[in-house]
Each structure stands twice: as C-alpha cells, then as structure tokens.
Design a protein around this motif. Structure first.
Motif, PDB file in Angstrom:
ATOM      1  N   ILE A  86       0.872  -1.170   0.000  1.00 36.56           N
ATOM      2  CA  ILE A  86       0.000   0.000   0.000  1.00 36.56           C
ATOM      3  C   ILE A  86       0.911   1.222   0.000  1.00 36.56           C
ATOM      4  O   ILE A  86       1.805   1.334   0.829  1.00 36.56           O
ATOM      5  CB  ILE A  86      -0.923   0.043   1.235  1.00 36.56           C
ATOM      6  N   CYS A  87       0.693   2.126  -0.931  1.00 35.98           N
ATOM      7  CA  CYS A  87       1.426   3.393  -1.006  1.00 35.98           C
ATOM      8  C   CYS A  87       0.428   4.519  -0.800  1.00 35.98           C
ATOM      9  O   CYS A  87      -0.640   4.498  -1.413  1.00 35.98           O
ATOM     10  CB  CYS A  87       2.085   3.582  -2.371  1.00 35.98           C
ATOM     11  N   CYS A  88       0.786   5.484   0.034  1.00 31.64           N
ATOM     12  CA  CYS A  88      -0.144   6.567   0.292  1.00 31.64           C
ATOM     13  C   CYS A  88       0.574   7.899   0.414  1.00 31.64           C
ATOM     14  O   CYS A  88       1.456   8.075   1.257  1.00 31.64           O
ATOM     15  CB  CYS A  88      -0.941   6.301   1.553  1.00 31.64           C
ATOM     16  N   ASN A  89       0.197   8.829  -0.451  1.00 34.80           N
ATOM     17  CA  ASN A  89       0.605  10.223  -0.369  1.00 34.80           C
ATOM     18  C   ASN A  89      -0.685  10.989  -0.082  1.00 34.80           C
ATOM     19  O   ASN A  89      -1.351  11.456  -0.989  1.00 34.80           O
ATOM     20  CB  ASN A  89       1.241  10.672  -1.683  1.00 34.80           C
ATOM     21  N   PRO A  90      -1.055  11.074   1.206  1.00 33.69           N
ATOM     22  CA  PRO A  90      -2.365  11.623   1.556  1.00 33.69           C
ATOM     23  C   PRO A  90      -2.391  13.143   1.541  1.00 33.69           C
ATOM     24  O   PRO A  90      -1.339  13.782   1.489  1.00 33.69           O
ATOM     25  CB  PRO A  90      -2.541  11.124   2.994  1.00 33.69           C
ATOM     26  N   PRO A  91      -3.578  13.724   1.640  1.00 38.50           N
ATOM     27  CA  PRO A  91      -3.651  15.170   1.901  1.00 38.50           C
ATOM     28  C   PRO A  91      -3.079  15.409   3.303  1.00 38.50           C
ATOM     29  O   PRO A  91      -3.639  14.929   4.282  1.00 38.50           O
ATOM     30  CB  PRO A  91      -5.157  15.460   1.867  1.00 38.50           C
ATOM     31  N   TYR A  92      -1.938  16.072   3.405  1.00 35.32           N
ATOM     32  CA  TYR A  92      -1.246  16.180   4.693  1.00 35.32           C
ATOM     33  C   TYR A  92      -0.984  17.607   5.159  1.00 35.32           C
ATOM     34  O   TYR A  92      -0.477  17.818   6.255  1.00 35.32           O
ATOM     35  CB  TYR A  92       0.093  15.438   4.649  1.00 35.32           C
ATOM     36  N   VAL A  93      -1.320  18.606   4.358  1.00 37.29           N
ATOM     37  CA  VAL A  93      -1.039  19.989   4.727  1.00 37.29           C
ATOM     38  C   VAL A  93      -1.959  20.407   5.874  1.00 37.29           C
ATOM     39  O   VAL A  93      -3.162  20.136   5.850  1.00 37.29           O
ATOM     40  CB  VAL A  93      -1.216  20.926   3.518  1.00 37.29           C
ATOM     41  N   VAL A  94      -1.385  21.043   6.882  1.00 35.06           N
ATOM     42  CA  VAL A  94      -2.153  21.513   8.030  1.00 35.06           C
ATOM     43  C   VAL A  94      -3.091  22.640   7.580  1.00 35.06           C
ATOM     44  O   VAL A  94      -2.636  23.641   7.024  1.00 35.06           O
ATOM     45  CB  VAL A  94      -1.217  22.004   9.155  1.00 35.06           C
ATOM     46  N   THR A  95      -4.380  22.425   7.781  1.00 36.01           N
ATOM     47  CA  THR A  95      -5.405  23.417   7.450  1.00 36.01           C
ATOM     48  C   THR A  95      -6.455  23.380   8.557  1.00 36.01           C
ATOM     49  O   THR A  95      -6.373  22.560   9.472  1.00 36.01           O
ATOM     50  CB  THR A  95      -6.097  23.103   6.098  1.00 36.01           C
ATOM     51  N   THR A  96      -7.458  24.192   8.452  1.00 37.91           N
ATOM     52  CA  THR A  96      -8.592  24.086   9.371  1.00 37.91           C
ATOM     53  C   THR A  96      -9.490  22.951   8.889  1.00 37.91           C
ATOM     54  O   THR A  96      -9.432  22.555   7.716  1.00 37.91           O
ATOM     55  CB  THR A  96      -9.408  25.393   9.393  1.00 37.91           C
TER      56      THR A  96
END
Length: 187
Positions: A86-96
């Motif tokens: 399993i490879c995952c490049n998730p949405p990781y940017v700190v936001t609200t």
C-alpha cells in the motif's frame, strides 16, 4: 536507476483537477526504489494499492519495479488482508477542518489535511490494518507537522504494525518522510 514515469500525456489543464507530482511524490518514488529488492524478493506482491494516486505516477513507477503482470489493482471488498503493498501520499497539509471540507476546488482537496494535517490520515489508518496482508508493507508520506512518531506509536499499539523511516528530505520548509509499516507476525 528506474526512470520517472513519463507524464507528458497530462496537460496543464489536467493539473487543475489532479495533484501535480512534486517533491513529495519523488520522495515516495525514491523510497520505493531504495526498497526495490525487498519488494521484488521478500514481498513478491500479488496485489498493490495506491491511495491518493493523483496522476498515477507512483503506481506506474511501482509497476516498473515489479515488472509485467504485477501492475497495481483496484480496491475491492474481497481484499481483506490481501494487499501486499500500500502506497499513500495523503492530503497532509495543516489546514482548518472547515478548509478540508469546504474547499471549492478539487486541487485544494488534494492537499488539505485538516487539523495537524491528520484528519484524512487518521480515517485511513484503520483501513490499512484491514487491507494489509501478513507479508505486506505500507508506505506513508508525512510531514513533521503530522506527528509521525505519534502515528508510528498508534500503528504499533493499535494494530501491531512495526515501522521504519525509509527516507526523509527537506522540501522548502517541509520536512517530508516516508514511513514503512509491516506486520510483526513473529508473535
């Protein structure tokens, strides 16, 4: 050295809706290339899955490592404890949280991660335990703000998954890391 997949078929208009490969994508490619022998010889996967595929660059690259007949397959309910990579490049940017759920453009949803950049990641982690085979490995791209050590502890304590930092790199002001997780089946 394995060449980066050719993405010439993707137009600039496509990048309005698909996350363009950048430093994080290339760090994940480098980690997979570093682990190529492990993947080919020890894991010898039948099924692989990319979560957060964007352009499909990582899946294409993984297919090159593994050779013909080993292309990544889609997610189906029958994959319980069957996925070897399993490879995952998730949405990781700190936001609200609001930004995560109210983003007007598709491309913003590709990177908005909510509080600590973890809201999408934390929803995905239990699924990894359900999908990962006994011999399987899970590659996860994180930034330092995602609290990687906390994720490693959660995966170890809740799912008995061991982990290792395969590669880390600075990309601008982001410290990006690729973590590899696997089952400790020796117990």
């Amino acid at each position: 050295m394995i060449p980066t997949p050719n993405l010439d078929h993707i137009s600039s208009k496509d990048y309005e809706n698909v996350y363009e490969p950048a430093e994080d994508t290339f760090l994940l490619l480098d980690a997979l290339e570093k682990d190529a022998e492990l993947l080919r010889n020890e894991i010898a996967p039948c099924i692989s899955l990319e979560i957060g595929s964007g352009t499909g660059c990582v899946s294409t690259f993984l297919g090159k490592i593994l050779g013909d007949g080993k292309a990544p397959n889609g997610l189906l309910p029958r994959l319980y404890h069957s996925v070897d990579i399993i490879c995952c490049n998730p949405p990781y940017v700190v936001t609200t949280s609001e930004e995560l759920y109210s983003s007007k453009s598709v491309i913003e949803r590709a990177w908005a991660g909510g509080i600590d950049g973890r809201e999408v990641i934390d929803k995905m982690l239990p699924l990894v335990d359900e999908l990962l085979s006994d011999k399987g490995v899970f590659y996860l791209l994180l930034i330092s703000e995602n609290k990687p050590n906390e994720i490693r502890e959660t995966m170890k304590n809740d799912y008995n998954l061991q982990s290792k930092v395969v590669l880390s790199r600075l990309a601008g002001r982001e410290k990006q890391s690729i973590l590899r997780f696997w089952r400790d089946i020796r117990q």
